[in-house]
Write a protein that holds these residues in place. Structure first.
Motif, PDB file in Angstrom:
ATOM      1  N   ALA A 273      -7.174  -4.997   1.549  1.00  8.89           N
ATOM      2  CA  ALA A 273      -6.166  -4.396   2.428  1.00  8.89           C
ATOM      3  C   ALA A 273      -5.286  -5.460   3.055  1.00  8.89           C
ATOM      4  O   ALA A 273      -4.124  -5.192   3.397  1.00  8.89           O
ATOM      5  N   ARG A 274      -5.800  -6.674   3.243  1.00  9.32           N
ATOM      6  CA  ARG A 274      -5.002  -7.756   3.816  1.00  9.32           C
ATOM      7  C   ARG A 274      -3.833  -8.155   2.907  1.00  9.32           C
ATOM      8  O   ARG A 274      -2.894  -8.803   3.365  1.00  9.32           O
ATOM      9  N   ALA A 275      -3.935  -7.780   1.615  1.00  5.91           N
ATOM     10  CA  ALA A 275      -2.871  -8.133   0.671  1.00  5.91           C
ATOM     11  C   ALA A 275      -1.797  -7.055   0.557  1.00  5.91           C
ATOM     12  O   ALA A 275      -0.829  -7.217  -0.184  1.00  5.91           O
ATOM     13  N   VAL A 276      -1.962  -5.946   1.303  1.00  4.10           N
ATOM     14  CA  VAL A 276      -0.935  -4.910   1.267  1.00  4.10           C
ATOM     15  C   VAL A 276       0.326  -5.440   1.940  1.00  4.10           C
ATOM     16  O   VAL A 276       0.302  -5.885   3.089  1.00  4.10           O
ATOM     17  N   ASP A 277       1.445  -5.385   1.225  1.00  4.68           N
ATOM     18  CA  ASP A 277       2.701  -5.895   1.763  1.00  4.68           C
ATOM     19  C   ASP A 277       3.773  -4.819   1.672  1.00  4.68           C
ATOM     20  O   ASP A 277       3.485  -3.652   1.378  1.00  4.68           O
ATOM     21  N   ASP A 278       5.008  -5.216   1.921  1.00  4.34           N
ATOM     22  CA  ASP A 278       6.106  -4.238   1.942  1.00  4.34           C
ATOM     23  C   ASP A 278       6.370  -3.626   0.569  1.00  4.34           C
ATOM     24  O   ASP A 278       6.992  -2.564   0.479  1.00  4.34           O
ATOM     25  N   THR A 279       5.914  -4.292  -0.488  1.00  3.92           N
ATOM     26  CA  THR A 279       6.063  -3.727  -1.831  1.00  3.92           C
ATOM     27  C   THR A 279       4.965  -2.727  -2.128  1.00  3.92           C
ATOM     28  O   THR A 279       5.204  -1.670  -2.727  1.00  3.92           O
ATOM     29  N   THR A 280       3.752  -3.032  -1.694  1.00  6.46           N
ATOM     30  CA  THR A 280       2.602  -2.176  -1.985  1.00  6.46           C
ATOM     31  C   THR A 280       2.513  -0.983  -1.052  1.00  6.46           C
ATOM     32  O   THR A 280       2.069   0.092  -1.447  1.00  6.46           O
ATOM     33  N   TRP A 281       2.920  -1.155   0.195  1.00  6.07           N
ATOM     34  CA  TRP A 281       2.741  -0.114   1.191  1.00  6.07           C
ATOM     35  C   TRP A 281       3.411   1.214   0.802  1.00  6.07           C
ATOM     36  O   TRP A 281       2.788   2.283   0.950  1.00  6.07           O
ATOM     37  N   PRO A 282       4.654   1.240   0.290  1.00  7.27           N
ATOM     38  CA  PRO A 282       5.218   2.527  -0.120  1.00  7.27           C
ATOM     39  C   PRO A 282       4.397   3.212  -1.205  1.00  7.27           C
ATOM     40  O   PRO A 282       4.338   4.445  -1.256  1.00  7.27           O
ATOM     41  N   LEU A 283       3.746   2.439  -2.048  1.00  7.27           N
ATOM     42  CA  LEU A 283       2.900   3.029  -3.082  1.00  7.27           C
ATOM     43  C   LEU A 283       1.679   3.699  -2.457  1.00  7.27           C
ATOM     44  O   LEU A 283       1.237   4.768  -2.907  1.00  7.27           O
ATOM     45  N   VAL A 284       1.119   3.067  -1.420  1.00  9.13           N
ATOM     46  CA  VAL A 284      -0.028   3.644  -0.732  1.00  9.13           C
ATOM     47  C   VAL A 284       0.373   4.932  -0.036  1.00  9.13           C
ATOM     48  O   VAL A 284      -0.360   5.939  -0.058  1.00  9.13           O
TER      49      VAL A 284
END
Length: 767
Positions: free
Chosen positions: A180-191
């Motif tokens: 979860a620490r690697a979730v960034d602005d690119t990954t967050w919309p996917l989540v």
């Protein structure tokens, strides 16, 4: 003279369209399902300005359903093993074996394309108490895909799981993500998007890095959680060699159990962390889901079968091409060296007179040039030309009669087809050496003299001449010029050496009357009467040879439609002839030798190879679009280089200029596909048992356009040379026995006679 034409039924066109659509769809499905992927590496986080703090500092299970954001951790001393990128038929069972040995269950995040191919593995996981999660259908980099494609990746995987287990999953693991620490602005919309679709997103607490195969000790160290904290521990059961993973797992589980850890699935671990709360809720499945799941699985399995078959056929085409090339280089080269040697002789010079039979149906455009070239040949034994007008309506016979050549006769009969016309001509012929010529063909002055020299060998029953394309201005005609040199003349050298010549060309071929009588004349049984007769001669024990010095110029079809009609008849007629002579496979003697050597050779290189050759181009397009273009292009260029080399050798042996080969690349792309479709239509016609009717090809009288020199005027008085002895051999008789021929000649003065010719039924009207 004529070609077959048949209107293709609408149903057959629709069926052909369906077949092509299924083939194209299968390749597209295969390309989609076979998308190459790499195991999940550790990805460094980018900017995180939009990611909530409760996610960055929270647990590995992220719930964004209903517009809220929550994250969860597993209880202390609880480990949920998760496995990505499976199922794999080699490594997943080995992973499961270790889990069962230590009485542990795990959560498997599966790739949908692999689930469809190995549903029994996934079903076995569920039956053993393991949990299934979604890991997309093709393992793509999701942030590079449009939204509809991402949703398709999830839904197709769900359908694959439904097909294997009958249930859906609410757990999703995004490819190429870690903690979860690697979730960034690119990954967050996917989540967030996953939450709107009803999924819980599962990350990890540790990183075993087993995807990089760092060694068993390194994998164990990376997977071990700090202290007594609970953890979701990721490993891989697919995507490559997982031997280190299996070995590490076998040591990791008992080591953590000795530390007081328990192993569970993600859902069970979350239930322990949140007693009384139903966080993980799988969606129900219905009949529609099961039908869609079945359709998806069927499509992928069918695509796998089709692609596997294409690969096998591609290999077969490559092997046939290589075999043909080697055989041509070795045998055709030997043929040319032997025949061009200074010491080569067929025997004593053949001085027997020759009868030339010209079946003609509406040939007014080229008949005068053809007859003049034949009558003006320099054969010292003398030449008579018998033009059999097969019911022409354009004044063909009158044009020949107006030429008033002393060694030319015209025979008029009712239209009965080319075989009948040839048989009538043979019955009318005065001599025992028979040359058969199409009405649109122009001979070189020395062609007949060269053509009959092989008859010095008493075992020779027929001779194939060297056919050249005379009209070479259009690109379609140039393609045929290349085909005549490579596909016909070069092959005839090969067949001559192997003594299994399949076809004497209708444009220029010579026969002993005795040999023709032995096979019963020219048969009406097939549309390829020349191929049928040649095969019959080979089976009867007569030798059929190729004489390259006897050259004739023919007018090739100038349009694609005319070419299609001609080759349709040729292909269908060849199939008919092969089927007619199929019993030679079981015969003994010369017939059996031809059946076991000639027929397989013709079937492989005359039918199978042309049918399979377009697969090279199909696989080229497939490879360029969906796999590495370097390897694909390299393989295609190698195959093309082999064909260019074959073309150069063929043109050198035939003493042709190489400059026309500039159209060879386009021929490979267009012409070969046309011939492929012609063969497919011919095969379909043969399988359905349909019959074709005859249709006249359009002629422009340009057969001699590329001839090396003008045709000389005919001699007024043919030379008279004593006849030579004939080979004693097979029994005589057939459609035009000597007595019948004498009756025809005797009746010709009266104007009308009845004689048995061709099929034994049709009366002749002779003028």
């Amino acid at each position: 003279m004529t070609v077959a034409r048949r209107r293709v039924p609408l149903g057959r066109l629709i069926f052909g369209g369906i077949v092509l659509s299924v083939l194209a769809g299968a390749l597209l499905v295969e390309a989609y399902a076979n998308a190459e992927f790499h195991p999940d590496p550790t990805v460094r986080a980018g900017q995180r300005t939009k990611v909530p703090a409760e996610v960055i500092g929270g647990g590995p299970i992220i719930d964004t359903r209903g517009g809220t954001v929550r994250s969860y951790r597993l209880p202390e001393r609880t480990i949920a093993l998760i496995f990505d990128d499976g199922p794999d038929p080699q490594w997943t069972p080995k992973v499961v074996e270790v889990l069962r040995r230590h009485h542990v269950n795990a959560t498997f995040f599966v790739v949908g394309s692999q689930v469809v191919r190995h549903p029994e593995i996934v079903a076995g996981l569920v039956q053993g108490g393991d949990e299934i999660g979604v890991h997309t259908f093709t393992h793509p980099q999701l942030d590079r895909l449009p939204r509809w494609r991402r949703e398709l990746e999830y839904s197709q995987t769900q359908l694959a799981v439904v097909h294997a287990t009958g249930t859906k999953s609410a757990l999703l693991r995004l490819p190429y993500t870690s903690s979860a620490r690697a979730v960034d602005d690119t990954t967050w919309p996917l989540v967030q998007e996953a939450g709107r679709l009803g999924y819980l997103t599962v990350m990890a607490d540790t990183d075993s890095r087993d995807w990089s195969r760092p060694g068993v000790d390194a994998i164990i160290a990376g997977a071990t959680p700090p202290g007594d904290s609970g953890a979701i521990v990721p490993m891989h059961d697919g995507g490559g060699d997982r031997a280190q993973t299996v070995a590490a797992l076998d040591r990791f589980i008992p080591a953590m159990q000795r530390r007081g850890y328990t192993f569970t699935t993600v859902s069970e671990g979350l239930a322990r962390a949140l007693p009384g709360q139903a966080v993980v809720v799988d969606a129900p499945t219905g009949a529609v889901d099961r039908r869609r799941a079945f359709a998806l699985a069927t499509a992928v399995v069918l695509a796998d079968w089709v692609t596997a078959a294409l690969r096998v056929l591609f290999v077969a085409a490559g092997l046939l091409t290589i075999a043909r090339t080697v055989a041509l280089f070795v045998l055709a080269g030997r043929h040319a060296r032997r025949r061009r040697a200074a010491s080569w002789r067929w025997g004593p010079p053949v001085m027997l007179p020759v009868s030339v039979i010209v079946p003609a149906y509406n040939e007014k455009e080229g008949i005068e040039a053809a007859v003049r070239s034949l009558a003006g040949g320099d054969h010292p034994g003398g030449i008579e030309v018998v033009v059999v007008d097969d019911g022409s309506t354009d004044g063909t016979a009158a044009l020949v009669e107006a030429m008033r050549l002393p060694n030319v006769r015209v025979v008029r009969i009712a239209n009965g087809g080319k075989p009948n016309a040839l048989n009538v001509g043979v019955a009318m012929a005065r001599h025992d050496l028979i040359v058969m010529v199409d009405g649109d063909t122009v001979f070189e002055r020395d062609a007949i003299r060269h053509l009959v020299q092989p008859f010095a060998d008493p075992s020779v029953g027929a001779v194939a001449g060297n056919v050249k394309v005379g009209n070479r201005r259009s690109i379609v005609a140039r393609w045929q010029h290349i085909e005549y040199v490579i596909g016909f003349n070069l092959d005839r050298r090969l067949y001559d050496i192997m003594r299994c010549m399949p076809t004497i060309p209708g444009a220029i071929g010579a026969f002993r009357r005795e040999a023709l009588q032995h096979i019963g004349g020219i048969s009406h049984d097939t549309l390829a009467e020349d191929t049928d007769a040649t095969m019959a001669l080979c089976r009867a024990g007569w030798r059929v040879v190729y004489e390259e010095r006897a050259r004739a110029w023919t007018e090739a079809p100038a349009t694609l439609r005319q070419l299609w009609l001609q080759r349709y008849r040729w292909s269908y007629g060849t199939m008919q002839a092969i089927w007619k002579h199929r019993r030679s496979l079981l015969d003994r003697g010369p017939s059996g030798r031809f059946g076991r050597v000639g027929l397989p050779f013709i079937a492989c290189f005359g039918l199978a190879l042309p049918l399979l050759a377009p697969l090279i181009d199909v696989m080229l397009v497939y490879g360029l679009c969906f796999t590495g273009w370097q390897v694909t292009t390299g393989a295609w260029l190698v195959m093309f280089a082999v064909q260019v080399l074959t073309a150069v050798v063929a043109f050198r042996l035939d003493r042709e200029k190489l400059r026309v080969l500039w159209v060879l690349p386009l021929q490979q792309i267009v012409y070969r596909q046309l011939m492929y479709l012609v063969l497919l239509q011919s095969l379909g016609t043969a399988l359905t048992g349909a019959r074709l009717r005859w249709h006249k090809l359009h002629r422009a009288g340009t057969a001699a356009a590329a001839a090396p020199r003008p045709v000389a005027a005919p001699p007024l008085v043919p030379a008279v040379v004593p006849a030579q002895g004939r080979r004693p051999g097979p029994p005589t008789g057939g459609a035009f026995a000597p007595a019948q021929a004498a009756a025809v000649r005797a009746g010709s003065a009266a104007g009308t006679v009845s004689a048995v010719t061709g099929d034994g039924r049709k009366p002749l009207t002779i003028r």
